[in-house]
Every structure is written in structure tokens, then in C-alpha cells.
Enzyme design. Structure first.
Site, mmCIF file in Angstrom:
data_model
loop_
_atom_site.group_PDB
_atom_site.id
_atom_site.type_symbol
_atom_site.label_atom_id
_atom_site.label_comp_id
_atom_site.label_asym_id
_atom_site.label_seq_id
_atom_site.Cartn_x
_atom_site.Cartn_y
_atom_site.Cartn_z
ATOM 1 N N ASN A 13 0.843 -1.213 0.000
ATOM 2 C CA ASN A 13 0.000 0.000 0.000
ATOM 3 C C ASN A 13 0.870 1.252 0.000
ATOM 4 O O ASN A 13 0.560 2.231 -0.695
ATOM 5 C CB ASN A 13 -0.977 -0.005 1.176
ATOM 6 C CG ASN A 13 -2.231 -0.784 0.867
ATOM 7 O OD1 ASN A 13 -3.068 -0.340 0.082
ATOM 8 N ND2 ASN A 13 -2.352 -1.980 1.439
ATOM 9 N N ARG A 63 2.772 0.687 24.973
ATOM 10 C CA ARG A 63 2.135 1.514 23.940
ATOM 11 C C ARG A 63 2.490 2.998 24.068
ATOM 12 O O ARG A 63 2.821 3.660 23.094
ATOM 13 C CB ARG A 63 0.612 1.309 24.001
ATOM 14 C CG ARG A 63 -0.087 1.739 22.746
ATOM 15 C CD ARG A 63 -1.574 1.450 22.752
ATOM 16 N NE ARG A 63 -1.906 0.067 23.042
ATOM 17 C CZ ARG A 63 -1.681 -0.958 22.212
ATOM 18 N NH1 ARG A 63 -1.124 -0.764 21.045
ATOM 19 N NH2 ARG A 63 -2.016 -2.170 22.558
ATOM 20 N N MET A 88 0.710 -3.028 12.266
ATOM 21 C CA MET A 88 0.011 -4.022 13.075
ATOM 22 C C MET A 88 -0.029 -3.659 14.567
ATOM 23 O O MET A 88 0.217 -4.502 15.423
ATOM 24 C CB MET A 88 0.674 -5.390 12.894
ATOM 25 C CG MET A 88 0.735 -5.863 11.455
ATOM 26 S SD MET A 88 -0.893 -6.002 10.709
ATOM 27 C CE MET A 88 -1.409 -7.540 11.453
ATOM 28 N N LEU A 91 -3.008 2.281 18.171
ATOM 29 C CA LEU A 91 -2.377 3.522 18.620
ATOM 30 C C LEU A 91 -3.069 4.041 19.873
ATOM 31 O O LEU A 91 -4.273 3.848 20.063
ATOM 32 C CB LEU A 91 -2.451 4.562 17.505
ATOM 33 C CG LEU A 91 -1.615 4.208 16.268
ATOM 34 C CD1 LEU A 91 -2.010 5.092 15.092
ATOM 35 C CD2 LEU A 91 -0.121 4.324 16.559
ATOM 36 N N HIS A 107 -8.250 -1.003 5.592
ATOM 37 C CA HIS A 107 -8.594 -2.314 6.142
ATOM 38 C C HIS A 107 -9.215 -3.172 5.036
ATOM 39 O O HIS A 107 -10.052 -2.688 4.271
ATOM 40 C CB HIS A 107 -9.575 -2.152 7.304
ATOM 41 C CG HIS A 107 -9.927 -3.460 7.942
ATOM 42 N ND1 HIS A 107 -9.056 -4.126 8.772
ATOM 43 C CD2 HIS A 107 -11.031 -4.236 7.829
ATOM 44 C CE1 HIS A 107 -9.611 -5.268 9.144
ATOM 45 N NE2 HIS A 107 -10.812 -5.352 8.597
ATOM 46 N N ASP A 139 -9.428 6.079 15.207
ATOM 47 C CA ASP A 139 -9.578 6.502 16.598
ATOM 48 C C ASP A 139 -8.854 5.464 17.446
ATOM 49 O O ASP A 139 -8.114 4.641 16.912
ATOM 50 C CB ASP A 139 -11.063 6.685 16.968
ATOM 51 C CG ASP A 139 -11.864 5.422 16.757
ATOM 52 O OD1 ASP A 139 -11.256 4.331 16.728
ATOM 53 O OD2 ASP A 139 -13.101 5.516 16.624
ATOM 54 N N GLU A 172 -7.476 -1.918 -2.746
ATOM 55 C CA GLU A 172 -6.851 -1.134 -1.666
ATOM 56 C C GLU A 172 -5.894 -0.105 -2.250
ATOM 57 O O GLU A 172 -5.885 1.058 -1.853
ATOM 58 C CB GLU A 172 -6.057 -2.054 -0.723
ATOM 59 C CG GLU A 172 -6.906 -2.981 0.115
ATOM 60 C CD GLU A 172 -6.042 -3.789 1.101
ATOM 61 O OE1 GLU A 172 -5.074 -3.245 1.651
ATOM 62 O OE2 GLU A 172 -6.342 -4.976 1.298
HETATM 63 C C1 GRF Z 1 -3.405 -4.799 3.707
HETATM 64 O O1 GRF Z 1 -4.293 -5.829 3.352
HETATM 65 C C2 GRF Z 1 -4.110 -3.776 4.557
HETATM 66 O O2 GRF Z 1 -5.460 -3.599 4.238
HETATM 67 C C3 GRF Z 1 -3.991 -4.358 5.940
HETATM 68 O O3 GRF Z 1 -2.719 -4.938 5.970
HETATM 69 C C4 GRF Z 1 -2.309 -5.289 4.649
HETATM 70 C C5 GRF Z 1 -1.016 -4.593 4.410
HETATM 71 O O4 GRF Z 1 -0.445 -4.937 3.174
HETATM 72 N N1 GRF Z 1 -4.212 -3.344 6.945
HETATM 73 P P1 GRF Z 1 0.790 -4.109 2.619
HETATM 74 O O5 GRF Z 1 1.877 -4.164 3.714
HETATM 75 O O6 GRF Z 1 0.362 -2.709 2.347
HETATM 76 O O7 GRF Z 1 1.237 -4.834 1.394
#
Ligand code: GRF
Length: 203
Positions: A13, A63, A88, A91, A107, A139, A172
């Protein structure tokens, strides 16, 4: 608009956002990419493209401690919009306060369905016919926060997790850049739980 992109792994992404910028489709600049995991593939991609990148390992930190380091680094890079891209970690409220209405996440499901891990597998197991992805403001709760854009992806009878995830991922990549561009154009207004998208201004 200066972006800070937070990742934990693959970084596709992030790479799609970088591609949108280099193709002139997204009026923004990546100020820094930060991974909480050493060895994240996304860090290599950033370095190879000459995009500032840094690992701030989260292991062993609570955290609040970790988020303080993140806030410092993002502020030092004058980040205006934080984009979570496969980051992952949840926050803290303090992080959200440091960037009010300025943290986005992507997501791989049509929220509020299937929050948390493995959204694509959850959709497949449930038997939905339409899956998809969601870009939303963050959030302090998991995959909650006002929704900016969603894209639908049909579930095919012979889909497995890999085939469905690949089709969702393609959406995405497109949807995240579109959402960021709307914010760059100041066309995104948050009204409580809802996001209103203002029409394009006449040239
Ligand atoms: C994606 O599927 C995103 O929606 C989720 O985690 C994955 C991350 O993929 N939150 P990348 O690291 O961007 O390839």
C-alpha cells in the site's frame, strides 16, 4: 501535504501511494516511512526509491512509550497526515490527540464487517458475496472511526483466501490514494461518525 506512512511488513500500500505520487495522481509527498518491525520489506522498497525510511522497533516497549517515539519522529518530519498501511499495532489516545483527524487506515473488509486480523478470511468463511476494503480515520479503537471511502469486490464461488486477498489488494491500492487525494484537496469533512465528500471545485 506531507505524509508519514507507518508499516509493519510488505508495504505494497505504501508503494502504491508512492506510485500515485510519482505519476502525478496524488498531490502529496512522503516525508517518512516508519516500520515497527526490522526487516520489513517496505523499508527496502522505500530505501531503493530514495524515500526517507526508518525502523523504530516496538518490541519491549509499552504503547505509551512507543507512541511517544513515533510522535517525535513524525513531528520532526513535519508530517501532516499519518497513513497506516499494514501497521500491526493499535495507537494510543495520546497519539490520536497528537494528530487529530489526521490518521488514516486501510482495512481489507467492508467495515464494520470483519474488523481485526484476516478480514478477507473472515469474509470468505462467513460466505458474503461482496467483500472489499475501507479507508477510515483512526480513533483509539480497532478498525473503527469515520469511513472515507470503500470499494466493493465480488466474492467468486471458487475464491480462496489468496485469490480474494489479491483482488481486494488491487482495490486497496487504488482506494487509499483516492482517499488521500480527497484530503489533500480539502474535500473531506468529518461530521460525527460520518464523512462528507465535498464536490470538486470548478477550475
Ligand atoms: C493490507 O491488506 C491492509 O489492508 C492491511 O494490511 C495489509 C497490508 O499490506 N491493513 P501491505 O503491507 O500494504 O502490502
Amino acid at each position: 501535504m506531507r505524509l508519514g506512512i507507518l508499516i509493519s511488513g510488505r508495504g505494497s500500500n505504501f508503494e502504491a501511494i508512492a506510485n500515485s505520487i510519482s505519476r502525478g495522481k496524488l498531490d502529496a509527498e512522503i516525508a517518512i516511512v516508519i516500520s515497527n518491525r526490522p526487516g520489513a520489506k517496505g523499508l527496502e522498497i522505500a530505501t531503493a526509491r530514495g524515500i526517507p525510511a526508518k525502523c523504530i522497533p516496538s518490541r519491549g516497549l509499552d504503547r505509551e512509550e512507543y507512541d511517544k517515539l513515533l510522535i517525535e519522529e513524525l513531528k520532526a518530519n513535519e508530517v501532516e497526515l499519518v497513513c497506516l498501511a499494514g501497521f500491526m499495532r493499535l495507537l494510543s489516545a495520546n497519539f490520536i490527540k497528537a494528530f487529530p483527524n489526521r490518521v488514516l487506515n486501510i482495512h481489507p473488509s467492508l467495515l464494520p464487517a470483519f474488523p481485526g486480523l484476516d478480514g478477507q478470511k473472515q469474509a470468505l468463511d462467513y460466505g458474503v458475496k461482496i467483500a472489499g476494503c475501507t479507508v477510515h480515520f483512526v480513533d483509539e479503537f480497532l478498525d473503527s472511526g469515520p469511513i472515507v471511502l470503500q470499494s466493493a469486490v465480488p466474492v467468486l464461488d471458487d475464491d480462496d483466501v489468496d485469490s480474494l486477498s489479491a483482488r481486494i489488494l488491487a482495490q486497496e491500492h487504488a482506494t487509499y490514494s483516492q482517499a488521500i487525494q480527497l484530503i489533500a484537496e480539502e474535500r473531506v469533512v468529518i461530521e460525527g461518525r460520518k464523512v462528507r465528500i465535498l464536490p470538486e471545485r470548478a477550475a
